[in-house]
Design a protein around this motif. Structure first.
Motif, PDB file in Angstrom:
ATOM      1  N   VAL A 178       5.337  -0.998  -5.558  1.00 21.55           N
ATOM      2  CA  VAL A 178       4.676  -1.485  -6.771  1.00 21.55           C
ATOM      3  C   VAL A 178       5.002  -2.963  -6.944  1.00 21.55           C
ATOM      4  CG1 VAL A 178       4.408  -1.198  -9.262  1.00 21.55           C
ATOM      5  CG2 VAL A 178       4.930   0.789  -7.825  1.00 21.55           C
ATOM      6  N   PHE A 179       3.965  -3.769  -7.068  1.00 16.20           N
ATOM      7  CA  PHE A 179       4.129  -5.206  -7.290  1.00 16.20           C
ATOM      8  C   PHE A 179       3.815  -5.503  -8.753  1.00 16.20           C
ATOM      9  CE2 PHE A 179       2.052  -9.613  -6.430  1.00 16.20           C
ATOM     10  CZ  PHE A 179       3.194 -10.257  -6.853  1.00 16.20           C
ATOM     11  N   ILE A 180       4.790  -6.098  -9.461  1.00 16.67           N
ATOM     12  CA  ILE A 180       4.657  -6.381 -10.895  1.00 16.67           C
ATOM     13  C   ILE A 180       4.816  -7.876 -11.147  1.00 16.67           C
ATOM     14  CG2 ILE A 180       5.571  -5.897 -13.211  1.00 16.67           C
ATOM     15  CD1 ILE A 180       6.781  -3.325 -12.083  1.00 16.67           C
TER      16      ILE A 180
ATOM     17  N   GLN B 107      13.863   7.608  -4.906  1.00 18.18           N
ATOM     18  CA  GLN B 107      14.029   7.657  -3.451  1.00 18.18           C
ATOM     19  C   GLN B 107      12.701   7.396  -2.728  1.00 18.18           C
ATOM     20  OE1 GLN B 107      17.042   7.789  -2.135  1.00 18.18           O
ATOM     21  NE2 GLN B 107      17.819   7.958  -4.230  1.00 18.18           N
ATOM     22  N   ASN B 108      11.601   7.404  -3.489  1.00 24.99           N
ATOM     23  CA  ASN B 108      10.281   7.294  -2.868  1.00 24.99           C
ATOM     24  C   ASN B 108       9.498   6.050  -3.283  1.00 24.99           C
ATOM     25  OD1 ASN B 108      10.680  10.452  -3.838  1.00 24.99           O
ATOM     26  ND2 ASN B 108      10.142  10.219  -1.684  1.00 24.99           N
ATOM     27  N   ILE B 109      10.033   5.311  -4.240  1.00 21.13           N
ATOM     28  CA  ILE B 109       9.279   4.190  -4.798  1.00 21.13           C
ATOM     29  C   ILE B 109      10.157   2.945  -4.836  1.00 21.13           C
ATOM     30  CG2 ILE B 109       9.892   4.699  -7.204  1.00 21.13           C
ATOM     31  CD1 ILE B 109       7.000   4.054  -7.954  1.00 21.13           C
ATOM     32  N   GLN B 110       9.538   1.779  -4.616  1.00 17.65           N
ATOM     33  CA  GLN B 110      10.269   0.508  -4.639  1.00 17.65           C
ATOM     34  C   GLN B 110       9.392  -0.559  -5.288  1.00 17.65           C
ATOM     35  OE1 GLN B 110      11.124  -0.325  -0.508  1.00 17.65           O
ATOM     36  NE2 GLN B 110       8.962  -0.459   0.054  1.00 17.65           N
TER      37      GLN B 110
ATOM     38  N   GLU C 298       2.043 -11.958   0.891  1.00 16.34           N
ATOM     39  CA  GLU C 298       2.898 -10.881   1.394  1.00 16.34           C
ATOM     40  C   GLU C 298       3.132  -9.816   0.319  1.00 16.34           C
ATOM     41  OE1 GLU C 298       3.548 -14.363   4.015  1.00 16.34           O
ATOM     42  OE2 GLU C 298       3.450 -14.076   1.849  1.00 16.34           O
ATOM     43  N   ALA C 299       3.282 -10.250  -0.927  1.00 16.30           N
ATOM     44  CA  ALA C 299       3.495  -9.286  -2.019  1.00 16.30           C
ATOM     45  C   ALA C 299       2.277  -8.383  -2.192  1.00 16.30           C
ATOM     46  CB  ALA C 299       3.801 -10.033  -3.314  1.00 16.30           C
ATOM     47  N   TYR C 300       1.092  -8.971  -2.168  1.00 10.61           N
ATOM     48  CA  TYR C 300      -0.131  -8.171  -2.255  1.00 10.61           C
ATOM     49  C   TYR C 300      -0.244  -7.208  -1.064  1.00 10.61           C
ATOM     50  CZ  TYR C 300      -2.344 -10.877  -6.056  1.00 10.61           C
ATOM     51  OH  TYR C 300      -2.665 -11.451  -7.263  1.00 10.61           O
ATOM     52  N   SER C 301       0.063  -7.721   0.129  1.00 10.50           N
ATOM     53  CA  SER C 301      -0.065  -6.905   1.339  1.00 10.50           C
ATOM     54  C   SER C 301       0.872  -5.709   1.301  1.00 10.50           C
ATOM     55  CB  SER C 301       0.226  -7.755   2.582  1.00 10.50           C
ATOM     56  OG  SER C 301      -0.730  -8.772   2.740  1.00 10.50           O
ATOM     57  N   ALA C 302       2.052  -5.895   0.745  1.00  8.00           N
ATOM     58  CA  ALA C 302       3.044  -4.823   0.704  1.00  8.00           C
ATOM     59  C   ALA C 302       2.725  -3.782  -0.353  1.00  8.00           C
ATOM     60  CB  ALA C 302       4.432  -5.411   0.439  1.00  8.00           C
ATOM     61  N   ALA C 303       1.930  -4.160  -1.371  1.00 11.20           N
ATOM     62  CA  ALA C 303       1.752  -3.324  -2.556  1.00 11.20           C
ATOM     63  C   ALA C 303       0.773  -2.164  -2.357  1.00 11.20           C
ATOM     64  CB  ALA C 303       1.276  -4.179  -3.724  1.00 11.20           C
ATOM     65  N   ASP C 304       1.145  -1.001  -2.871  1.00 10.74           N
ATOM     66  CA  ASP C 304       0.231   0.127  -3.010  1.00 10.74           C
ATOM     67  C   ASP C 304      -0.407   0.119  -4.398  1.00 10.74           C
ATOM     68  OD1 ASP C 304       0.747   1.803  -0.503  1.00 10.74           O
ATOM     69  OD2 ASP C 304       2.783   1.476  -1.262  1.00 10.74           O
ATOM     70  N   LEU C 305       0.288  -0.507  -5.344  1.00  6.66           N
ATOM     71  CA  LEU C 305      -0.180  -0.578  -6.729  1.00  6.66           C
ATOM     72  C   LEU C 305       0.314  -1.884  -7.335  1.00  6.66           C
ATOM     73  CD1 LEU C 305      -1.412   0.830  -9.305  1.00  6.66           C
ATOM     74  CD2 LEU C 305       0.890   1.749  -9.719  1.00  6.66           C
ATOM     75  N   VAL C 306      -0.548  -2.526  -8.129  1.00  7.55           N
ATOM     76  CA  VAL C 306      -0.189  -3.786  -8.779  1.00  7.55           C
ATOM     77  C   VAL C 306      -0.248  -3.600 -10.289  1.00  7.55           C
ATOM     78  CG1 VAL C 306      -0.741  -6.233  -9.049  1.00  7.55           C
ATOM     79  CG2 VAL C 306      -1.106  -5.112  -6.836  1.00  7.55           C
TER      80      VAL C 306
ATOM     81  N   ARG D 120      -6.959  -3.731  -4.149  1.00  5.28           N
ATOM     82  CA  ARG D 120      -5.735  -3.095  -4.627  1.00  5.28           C
ATOM     83  C   ARG D 120      -5.977  -2.370  -5.948  1.00  5.28           C
ATOM     84  NH1 ARG D 120      -4.592  -3.472  -0.278  1.00  5.28           N
ATOM     85  NH2 ARG D 120      -2.818  -4.464   0.760  1.00  5.28           N
ATOM     86  N   ALA D 121      -5.444  -1.160  -6.056  1.00  4.92           N
ATOM     87  CA  ALA D 121      -5.462  -0.443  -7.331  1.00  4.92           C
ATOM     88  C   ALA D 121      -4.521  -1.162  -8.294  1.00  4.92           C
ATOM     89  CB  ALA D 121      -5.009   0.998  -7.127  1.00  4.92           C
ATOM     90  N   ALA D 122      -4.894  -1.181  -9.570  1.00 10.36           N
ATOM     91  CA  ALA D 122      -4.093  -1.968 -10.513  1.00 10.36           C
ATOM     92  C   ALA D 122      -4.027  -1.326 -11.881  1.00 10.36           C
ATOM     93  CB  ALA D 122      -4.670  -3.381 -10.639  1.00 10.36           C
TER      94      ALA D 122
END
Length: 353
Positions: free
Chosen positions: A176-178, A204-207, A242-250, A267-269
């Motif tokens: 998750v990118f915030i 354990q599953n989210i960062q 890079e932050a956008y590329s890594a993100a599954d959710l923004v 990206r889903a947001a």
């Protein structure tokens, strides 16, 4: 957007780096961003007008006059072929000065609802490049072009593996990118800190990648550490691609450039519009995406940790919903906006000469 246009001019071998000059104020984001880029930066005196006190408005008018003379001096020195306004109060004296000197001018309107500066300039410039069809009604139709909002080509790259490595994050975790703008957003930061308590079962599953701004940096970093969440926390993130590329959710505000970037890469947001934006344009921007199923909206006045955690959890668990949001987001993206605007610029230069 200005940097995206500069890159487009260079990629098409129309201008070199030293032929592109940015004009702004010492207090704008340009003062921090442009010095890291290979372009010249000139300062003028200008201040915001909308939403200010009477005293501040009087001061803004005085600064506008001073900024006009600053702009004339700069334009006389660099003698540009075309002048582009990308919105905001710094554009006003610069574009007016350019028209005074008979130079070709174009403005970019990134929001569905234009700000005061662009409403004024729309009647003066040679062309207007808009992001949303809704903006057409605010400008003379014969010189208004639906182009989209230009974004930097680096935003589009999608090497997720190397992107995670930049932030020392795991490659196989939901990311998750915030961020809440260049200075952060206290309401988003506060809600995120609270939300972590509601999703401890997911740690354990989210960062996270979180741009906090300077004010809340230490507190947010401690919140992630205390609750044992893996996170890259920074006051400001320069590695946006890079932050956008890594993100599954923004999770973010709904500024025009942010939404252009989100839709360009699909990206889903979760969008939290800035409630004090001029003309409430961020809410209008966000609703465009939400109506198309590309994003969820949480109003700032309703934002709290429990609601944010609930929405985040839903998009983490419901993979189908998230992928549909990504698909719709990508359908709204306009990755060729910069190319279209550069072609309009070239046409204006040719017509003038």
């Amino acid at each position: 957007p200005g940097i995206a246009l500069a890159e487009e001019l260079i990629n098409k071998a129309i201008s070199s780096k030293d032929e592109i000059v940015f004009v702004g104020t010492e207090y704008g984001i340009e003062a921090r961003i442009i010095p890291k880029e290979p372009y010249q930066l000139k300062f003028i005196r200008a201040q915001g007008f909308v939403g200010k006190s009477l005293l501040s408005k009087i001061k803004a008018i005085i600064y506008l006059s001073l900024g006009f003379f600053d702009s004339l001096r700069i334009l006389k020195h660099i003698n540009p072929q075309v002048v582009v306004g990308i919105g905001g109060y710094a554009s006003l004296p610069t574009i007016i000065s350019a028209r005074f000197k008979g130079l070709p001018t174009i403005i970019l309107e990134q929001n569905s609802r234009p700000g005061l500066a662009n409403k004024i300039l729309g009647n003066l410039v040679d062309a207007i490049a808009i992001t949303y069809q809704d903006s057409v009604s605010y400008f003379p139709e014969h010189k208004t072009y639906l182009t989209g909002n230009p974004i930097r080509k680096t935003i589009i790259k999608r090497d997720r593996h190397s992107a995670h490595s930049v932030f020392s994050l795991a490659h196989d975790k939901f990311t998750v990118f915030i961020f809440g703008g260049s200075a952060g957003a206290s309401s988003i930061n506060r809600a995120t800190s609270e939300a972590l308590n509601y999703i401890q079962d997911l740690r354990q599953n989210i960062q996270f990648i979180h741009q906090t701004g300077n004010k809340d940096f230490n507190a947010l970093k401690e919140s992630y550490r205390r609750l044992d969440f893996k996170a890259h926390v920074a006051p400001f993130i320069y590695e946006m691609s890079e932050a956008y590329s890594a993100a599954d959710l923004v999770i973010c505000r709904a500024g025009a450039t942010t939404l252009a970037e989100l839709t360009a890469i699909g990206r889903a947001a979760i969008l939290i519009p800035y409630p004090y934006a001029a003309g409430d344009h961020q809410d209008s921007n966000a609703r465009k995406l939400a109506d198309m199923g590309a994003a969820k909206i949480i109003q700032d006045k309703e934002l709290n940790g429990e609601l944010l955690a609930k929405t985040l959890r839903e998009l983490y668990i419901n993979t189908y919903l998230r992928l549909e949001m990504q698909k719709m987001s990508l359908a709204l993206g306009k990755i060729d906006a910069g190319d279209k605007i550069v072609n309009i610029m070239l046409s204006l230069i040719k017509k003038k000469s």
